[in-house]
Design an enzyme around this catalytic site. Structure first.
Site, short mmCIF file in Angstrom:
data_model
loop_
_atom_site.label_atom_id
_atom_site.label_comp_id
_atom_site.label_asym_id
_atom_site.label_seq_id
_atom_site.Cartn_x
_atom_site.Cartn_y
_atom_site.Cartn_z
N ASP A 125 58.69 43.54 35.73
CA ASP A 125 57.60 44.24 36.37
C ASP A 125 57.74 44.31 37.86
O ASP A 125 58.26 43.41 38.50
CB ASP A 125 56.28 43.50 36.11
CG ASP A 125 55.54 44.08 34.95
OD1 ASP A 125 55.89 45.20 34.57
OD2 ASP A 125 54.63 43.41 34.45
N GLU A 178 23.05 39.65 46.71
CA GLU A 178 23.65 39.39 48.03
C GLU A 178 24.59 38.19 47.99
O GLU A 178 25.39 38.01 48.88
CB GLU A 178 22.57 39.12 49.09
CG GLU A 178 21.59 40.23 49.32
CD GLU A 178 22.19 41.64 49.23
OE1 GLU A 178 21.86 42.34 48.26
OE2 GLU A 178 22.97 42.02 50.10
N PRO A 193 34.28 38.20 47.61
CA PRO A 193 35.13 38.83 48.64
C PRO A 193 35.57 37.81 49.70
O PRO A 193 36.46 38.11 50.49
CB PRO A 193 34.23 39.93 49.23
CG PRO A 193 32.86 39.70 48.72
CD PRO A 193 32.92 38.77 47.56
N ARG A 244 48.43 39.08 30.75
CA ARG A 244 49.71 39.69 30.39
C ARG A 244 50.90 38.81 30.74
O ARG A 244 52.02 39.07 30.31
CB ARG A 244 49.84 41.10 30.94
CG ARG A 244 49.63 41.25 32.42
CD ARG A 244 49.46 42.71 32.78
NE ARG A 244 50.54 43.52 32.26
CZ ARG A 244 51.79 43.46 32.72
NH1 ARG A 244 52.09 42.65 33.71
NH2 ARG A 244 52.72 44.21 32.20
N1 ADE Z 1 32.65 40.50 44.42
C1 ADE Z 1 32.35 41.49 45.29
N2 ADE Z 1 33.45 41.97 45.88
C2 ADE Z 1 34.50 41.27 45.37
C3 ADE Z 1 35.91 41.29 45.59
N3 ADE Z 1 36.48 42.13 46.43
N4 ADE Z 1 36.67 40.42 44.88
C4 ADE Z 1 36.11 39.55 44.03
N5 ADE Z 1 34.79 39.48 43.80
C5 ADE Z 1 34.00 40.33 44.45
#
Ligand code: ADE
Length: 249
Positions: free
Chosen positions: A168, A116, A89, A153
């Protein structure tokens, strides 16, 4: 194109990579996707992949050694990858443009995090970090599947109809126009007359305008960076004129 995925949940990849256009491309050999179980790269009897964080605190951290070993084996087995991507994230947000860039690489490794986090030192072997959106998943597996799908794709030969990929939504930075099929009327909802008219030029113009209307209504910030041609710029002026006239009345 080659993908290697490193995960502690290899079963999560089985069905998704066997279905639809991706599944067919894998069967044909246009895509070569190897999913590797991180536990196969442990050396202890219990195949442990995580450990407590130095400094204390809650949760577990993925150990670095199995990941280093997995990356070493991939390099020996399949050659040096063009990118080693950590799903996280904290990464750069995945966009259609990013997917296009990745689709031009011959070999990509996707590392799925869990718990974590992963030991920070694996970042020495990572060339980029990608997030699929501003929300937290329980692990990188679903994010890796999203990347494999969005990137694959765009690889020539994966989707049969190259035209449909080129047209697309997002390929030029706009949302898609509305689609209809038979019947021409259902529960009082009619298909727009122009689509039944058989006038190809009118249909094309209607679709281009409808895509612009949708983008303006739902994602107005995309208009500024969209690749608009002269006709689309004229249609945009037309939409804005129609709207300001409507406001005046
Ligand atoms: N791992 C946990 N959340 C994630 C996300 N939003 N994008 C990529 N990998 C992740």
């Amino acid at each position: 194109m080659k993908f290697d995925v490193v995960t502690i949940f290899p079963a999560m990849f089985e069905r998704p990579l066997a279905e639809g256009v991706i599944g067919r491309a894998v069967e044909r050999g246009t895509l070569d996707i190897t999913v590797r179980d991180l536990r196969d790269f442990t050396t202890d009897r219990h195949r442990v992949v995580d450990d407590v964080p130095y400094g204390g605190g809650p949760g577990m951290v993925l150990k670095p050694e199995p990941i280093f070993r997995a990356l070493d084996l991939i390099e020996v087995d399949r050659g040096r990858p063009a990118a080693v991507i950590l799903m996280s994230p904290q990464g750069v947000r995945l966009t259609q443009q990013e997917a296009q860039r990745l689709s031009r690489l011959p070999h990509v490794v996707l590392l799925c995090g869990r718990y974590e986090g992963v030991d920070e030192r694996i970042r020495a072997r990572v060339t980029e970090e990608i997030s699929i959106g501003d929300y937290v998943l329980s692990g990188g597996e679903l994010a890796a599947l999203v990347i494999v799908d969005a990137v694959s794709r765009l690889v020539p030969g994966v989707v049969g109809d190259e035209q449909s990929v080129a047209q697309d939504s997002f390929s030029r930075g706009l949302l898609d126009y509305p689609h209809y099929t038979r019947p021409a009327e259902i529960a009082g909802h009619r298909v727009p007359d122009v689509l039944l008219s058989g006038h190809h030029a009118d249909v094309r113009r209607w679709r281009r305008k409808a895509a612009l209307v949708r983008t303006l209504d739902r994602r107005p910030e995309l208009i500024a960076t969209a690749m608009l041609d002269e006709e689309e710029r004229a249609l945009l002026d037309e939409i804005r004129r129609e709207r300001s006239e409507r406001e005046e009345h």
